[in-house]
Design an enzyme around this catalytic site. Structure first.
Site, PDB file in Angstrom:
ATOM      1  CG  ASP A 199      -1.868  -1.174   1.260  1.00  0.00           C
ATOM      2  OD1 ASP A 199      -2.433  -1.476   0.197  1.00  0.00           O
ATOM      3  OD2 ASP A 199      -2.017  -1.794   2.328  1.00  0.00           O
ATOM      4  CD  GLU A 242       6.348   6.105  -1.640  1.00  0.00           C
ATOM      5  OE1 GLU A 242       6.957   5.904  -2.710  1.00  0.00           O
ATOM      6  OE2 GLU A 242       6.782   5.755  -0.529  1.00  0.00           O
TER       7      GLU A 242
HETATM    8  P1  ADP Z   1       5.386  -2.903   2.384  1.00  0.00           P
HETATM    9  O1  ADP Z   1       3.960  -3.322   2.289  1.00  0.00           O
HETATM   10  O2  ADP Z   1       6.323  -4.060   2.407  1.00  0.00           O
HETATM   11  O3  ADP Z   1       5.596  -1.932   3.484  1.00  0.00           O
HETATM   12  P2  ADP Z   1       5.359  -0.685   0.625  1.00  0.00           P
HETATM   13  O4  ADP Z   1       4.868  -0.692  -0.773  1.00  0.00           O
HETATM   14  O5  ADP Z   1       4.446  -0.134   1.648  1.00  0.00           O
HETATM   15  O6  ADP Z   1       5.726  -2.173   1.015  1.00  0.00           O
HETATM   16  O7  ADP Z   1       6.757   0.051   0.639  1.00  0.00           O
HETATM   17  C1  ADP Z   1       7.432   0.315   1.830  1.00  0.00           C
HETATM   18  C2  ADP Z   1       8.323   1.524   1.718  1.00  0.00           C
HETATM   19  O8  ADP Z   1       9.459   1.267   0.892  1.00  0.00           O
HETATM   20  C3  ADP Z   1       7.674   2.759   1.132  1.00  0.00           C
HETATM   21  O9  ADP Z   1       7.627   3.732   2.143  1.00  0.00           O
HETATM   22  C4  ADP Z   1       8.625   3.192   0.014  1.00  0.00           C
HETATM   23  O10 ADP Z   1       8.821   4.592  -0.005  1.00  0.00           O
HETATM   24  C5  ADP Z   1       9.897   2.506   0.364  1.00  0.00           C
HETATM   25  N1  ADP Z   1      10.791   2.247  -0.772  1.00  0.00           N
HETATM   26  C6  ADP Z   1      10.491   2.099  -2.074  1.00  0.00           C
HETATM   27  N2  ADP Z   1      11.583   1.804  -2.802  1.00  0.00           N
HETATM   28  C7  ADP Z   1      12.626   1.779  -1.928  1.00  0.00           C
HETATM   29  C8  ADP Z   1      14.040   1.536  -2.059  1.00  0.00           C
HETATM   30  N3  ADP Z   1      14.602   1.244  -3.249  1.00  0.00           N
HETATM   31  N4  ADP Z   1      14.779   1.587  -0.933  1.00  0.00           N
HETATM   32  C9  ADP Z   1      14.234   1.851   0.259  1.00  0.00           C
HETATM   33  N5  ADP Z   1      12.919   2.083   0.453  1.00  0.00           N
HETATM   34  C10 ADP Z   1      12.117   2.056  -0.630  1.00  0.00           C
END
Ligand code: ADP
Ligand code: MG
Length: 390
Positions: free
Chosen positions: A78, A83
């Site tokens: 989510d 984002e």
């Molecule tokens: P989950 O359900 O596993 O939490 P999300 O889609 O909510 O997955 O993503 C978690 C977070 O990872 C988001 O806050 C996003 O901004 C961050 N994110 C995305 N790409 C990267 C990256 N390459 N490195 C670190 N964080 C990242």
């Protein structure tokens, strides 16, 4: 559509946003093995982009050339979809960008949107993208003084569930179980969150904004910087009580949890209720001041999946068109410029601390992401976006 005009359809152009860190790092594999090949074999034009840092998807969605893309599809949880929504709605041409369809392939640890839509697997999600059918989606806007607006497609929470959600980031390696572990810890070390919450009745919101939308001929909103807000003036902390038809939730010196939902699922494994429609222009608010451990624990044990979570008397259930949250203690309102919220003695005293009564006004959680704790106005924008549905 192109077909209605007698035009030959062009293959849909899909931008896949893959978070290599999503879930326990499985998003990349899912994209390579299922999503990308299936979309390509279906004749769609696929571009793939990895998100390289936190909030990268905001930047991508804010800059993407809308003439080149038909759908933005997230392969993650989510958080990245949140984002994308925020990137699209932050654009100067937001009124065009909002119509670009968005989609989700569940590959994160929080997949509430996908679960709510009935996307039960990556396969179903991919077929959903191939099919291309969309549904309207209500969006909540969250406004704070002197800060950029935040948009939410899923949930806002404050209190126990918000703390558990955000604090569970430390247990990311557990996968979806991280929410259960953090939730249980928060339950046995329960806090209280002082503040006041004001609500706007749903009819009022609807009669004004939805009706107006439908009755008056559409005006070009290109001059408007962002989706219309009618109550920004309530962010002024000099306003002690918002005028009627706003009303304060009575007898609430503190909360143990407060939850605003646009979808039936809070997490992949928590199915809250089936009384929610994600395009009815109404916000669903639940709140509780319950502090007895067993009272809070019961619904989470027995009603996680059956949609009866709200039928226990743990939480009060309310429909509304807007919410104003003033965290902190009455008479000593929060100062949004410094984030500081005054804490009452009974909260900071050693005795209170020993009893684990909360020490701070608590975290604000929007769609699973942290946002500043301050006076916050939340409004609903009916059917603002389009989401791919199975
Ligand atoms: P989950 O359900 O596993 O939490 P999300 O889609 O909510 O997955 O993503 C978690 C977070 O990872 C988001 O806050 C996003 O901004 C961050 N994110 C995305 N790409 C990267 C990256 N390459 N490195 C670190 N964080 C990242
Ligand atoms: Mg997340």
């Amino acid at each position: 559509t192109a077909r209605d005009l007698g035009a030959f359809p062009k293959p849909k152009r899909i931008l896949l946003l893959v978070n290599p860190n999503g879930g326990v790092g499985k998003a990349k594999r899912i994209s390579d093995s299922v999503v990308k090949p299936m979309l390509q074999h279906s004749g769609l034009t696929v571009n793939e982009q990895y998100t390289e840092y936190g909030r990268h998807a905001v930047d991508i969605a804010a800059k993407v050339d809308l003439d080149e893309v038909d759908s933005l599809v997230v392969v993650s949880g989510d958080g990245v979809l949140h984002e994308v929504v925020n990137g699209l709605l932050s654009r100067p041409d937001w009124d065009r960008a909002r119509k670009t369809s968005i989609g989700i392939v569940p590959a994160g640890s929080g997949n509430a949107i996908a679960a709510s839509l009935g996307i039960v697997s990556q396969l179903v999600a991919t077929l959903t993208v191939v099919r291309g059918e969309t549904s309207k989606l209500d969006i909540f806007s969250l406004s704070q003084l002197n800060r950029p607006r935040i948009y939410s497609m899923l949930s806002f929470s404050w209190g126990m569930m918000a703390d558990a959600d955000i604090e569970s980031d430390n247990y990311r390696w557990l996968g979806p179980l991280r929410f259960d572990v953090a939730g249980f810890i928060r339950m046995i070390r329960l806090r209280r969150y002082p503040g006041k919450v004001y609500v706007l009745p749903p009819k009022h919101q609807q009669s004004h904004s939805t009706a107006k939308h439908q009755l008056t001929p559409p005006q070009s909103p290109s001059h408007k910087r962002e989706p219309e807000s009618r109550f920004q003036h309530l962010l002024d902390s000099n306003i002690k009580e918002p005028p009627k038809p706003w009303s304060v939730i009575p007898n609430m010196p503190f909360y143990s949890m407060l939850l605003l939902l646009n979808c039936p699922n809070v997490g992949e494994t928590i199915f809250f209720t089936n009384t929610i429609r994600f395009n009815d222009g109404i916000m669903r608010l639940w709140y509780s001041a319950e502090t007895r451990f067993w009272k809070i624990l019961m619904p989470f044990i027995f009603d996680q999946q059956n949609g009866k979570m709200v039928e226990r008397d743990l939480m009060k259930d309310l429909e509304c068109g807007g919410i104003l949250i003033v965290p902190g203690v009455e008479g000593e309102p929060d100062d949004p410029s410094t984030h500081k919220v005054t804490e009452p003695d009974w909260v900071t005293s050693p005795a209170a601390k020993a009893q684990n009564i909360y020490q701070k006004p608590g975290l604000f959680d929007v769609d699973g992401e942290l946002m500043p704790t301050a006076r916050t106005l939340i409004e609903v924008h009916p059917s603002l976006m389009n989401i791919l549905v199975p």
